[in-house]
Design an enzyme around this catalytic site. Structure first.
Site, short mmCIF file in Angstrom:
data_model
loop_
_atom_site.label_atom_id
_atom_site.label_comp_id
_atom_site.label_asym_id
_atom_site.label_seq_id
_atom_site.Cartn_x
_atom_site.Cartn_y
_atom_site.Cartn_z
N LYS A 11 -15.65 -30.98 30.55
CA LYS A 11 -16.48 -29.85 30.13
C LYS A 11 -15.65 -28.63 29.80
O LYS A 11 -15.92 -27.89 28.86
CB LYS A 11 -17.49 -29.53 31.23
CG LYS A 11 -18.43 -28.37 30.90
CD LYS A 11 -17.99 -27.02 31.40
CE LYS A 11 -18.11 -26.90 32.91
NZ LYS A 11 -17.89 -25.49 33.35
N ASN A 12 -14.60 -28.42 30.58
CA ASN A 12 -13.76 -27.24 30.37
C ASN A 12 -12.93 -27.34 29.09
O ASN A 12 -12.38 -26.35 28.62
CB ASN A 12 -12.85 -27.00 31.58
CG ASN A 12 -13.64 -26.52 32.78
OD1 ASN A 12 -14.49 -25.65 32.67
ND2 ASN A 12 -13.37 -27.12 33.94
N ARG A 82 -20.65 -18.37 30.73
CA ARG A 82 -19.39 -17.64 30.85
C ARG A 82 -18.46 -17.95 29.69
O ARG A 82 -17.75 -17.08 29.18
CB ARG A 82 -18.72 -17.99 32.18
CG ARG A 82 -17.35 -17.39 32.37
CD ARG A 82 -16.88 -17.59 33.80
NE ARG A 82 -16.75 -18.98 34.17
CZ ARG A 82 -15.65 -19.71 33.94
NH1 ARG A 82 -14.61 -19.16 33.33
NH2 ARG A 82 -15.59 -20.97 34.33
N ASP A 106 -19.88 -16.00 36.33
CA ASP A 106 -19.36 -15.09 37.35
C ASP A 106 -18.65 -13.88 36.77
O ASP A 106 -17.83 -13.25 37.42
CB ASP A 106 -18.44 -15.83 38.33
CG ASP A 106 -17.40 -16.68 37.62
OD1 ASP A 106 -17.34 -16.62 36.37
OD2 ASP A 106 -16.67 -17.40 38.30
#
Length: 265
Positions: A11-12, A82, A106
């Site tokens: 995913k990253n 994010r 975050d």
């Protein structure tokens, strides 16, 4: 726990690779894409900016940003992700301006957008005052030599995405070395940028005024693979994990071996 499992794509890696598709007018094809909400949100952001996005919710996505029709990303979608900060560099490259609301996740409680902004400023962008993040590059993006004061993964990716469309050589020092940064470098190389040093703290990238489309199969998610390894260890089981590169999960295997857990690579 016993058995065999194949992990999904990282995913990253998926998020910066999707953002990179905005850098070219040609079609890009990504396979082994993880079917998760963050990827869907990023895909919808690209579509809202004018890209033709096919395959949302599947493991194969085709993206063609023939025209980027606006420089302001949908603030509702940005607030859910994010990784939406990764759109800054591509938007500056294609539109000369970029406007995103404060990203979700975050930010700003635990993370800062400062590394991203400093990198973009070094490459010729400047910020317009306001409550959102509004940047412009009236003279285009320029190559630069810069030291990232934090080895931020997304900060490194933002710098790479911008540098890929800045003709000339940019050098990043104190760069992040995670597998997803390496994978972005591999994809940018397929698109026509000259990249070296990925996986180390010093990355050099020679960008171009025009990049071409590319195809790429995402590597397996090493965090998911490591999680399965830990589950096998704590249940006293044996699990064969497929899809992740051995070098990417060395960091997990090294710790498990110190605990006298057998890890075959």
């Amino acid at each position: 726990l016993e058995g065999r499992v194949a992990v999904e794509g990282n995913k990253n890696s998926a998020l910066p690779l999707l953002a990179a598709c905005l850098l070219t007018e040609e079609e890009c094809v990504l396979t082994n894409v993880p079917r998760i909400r963050d990827v869907e949100v990023m895909a919808k952001l690209l579509a809202d900016l004018g890209a033709d996005v096919q395959g949302i919710g599947t493991t194969t996505m085709r993206i063609r940003a023939r025209n980027v029709t606006k420089h302001e990303a949908d603030r509702t979608l940005v607030g859910r992700l994010r990784g939406s900060v990764l759109l800054l560099g591509p938007l500056l490259a294609r539109r000369g301006m970029a406007h995103i609301a404060p990203p979700g996740g975050d930010f700003p409680a635990r993370r800062s957008i400062g590394v991203h902004l400093e990198a973009l400023f070094a490459m010729g962008a400047r910020q317009i005052e306001g409550t959102d993040f509004v940047l412009e590059a009236p003279n285009g993006l320029k190559p630069a030599s810069l030291y990232l004061y934090e080895a931020s993964v997304t900060g490194t990716e933002t710098a790479l995405l911008a540098a890929a469309r800045a003709p000339g050589t940019t050098e990043l020092r104190h760069a992040a070395a995670e597998p997803h940064v390496v994978e972005l470098c591999e994809f940018l190389r397929k698109m026509g940028a000259d990249v070296s040093g990925e996986g180390s703290s010093r990355i050099r990238i020679t960008g171009a005024s025009k990049l071409h489309g590319a195809e790429h199969r995402l590597g397996g998610d090493y965090i998911e693979a490591g999680s399965w390894a830990v589950v096998a260890a704590i249940t006293g089981g044996e699990v064969a994990i497929e899809g992740a590169r051995a070098e990417d999960i060395e960091v997990v295997a090294a710790v498990l071996r110190r605990m006298n857990i057998e890890c075959g690579m």
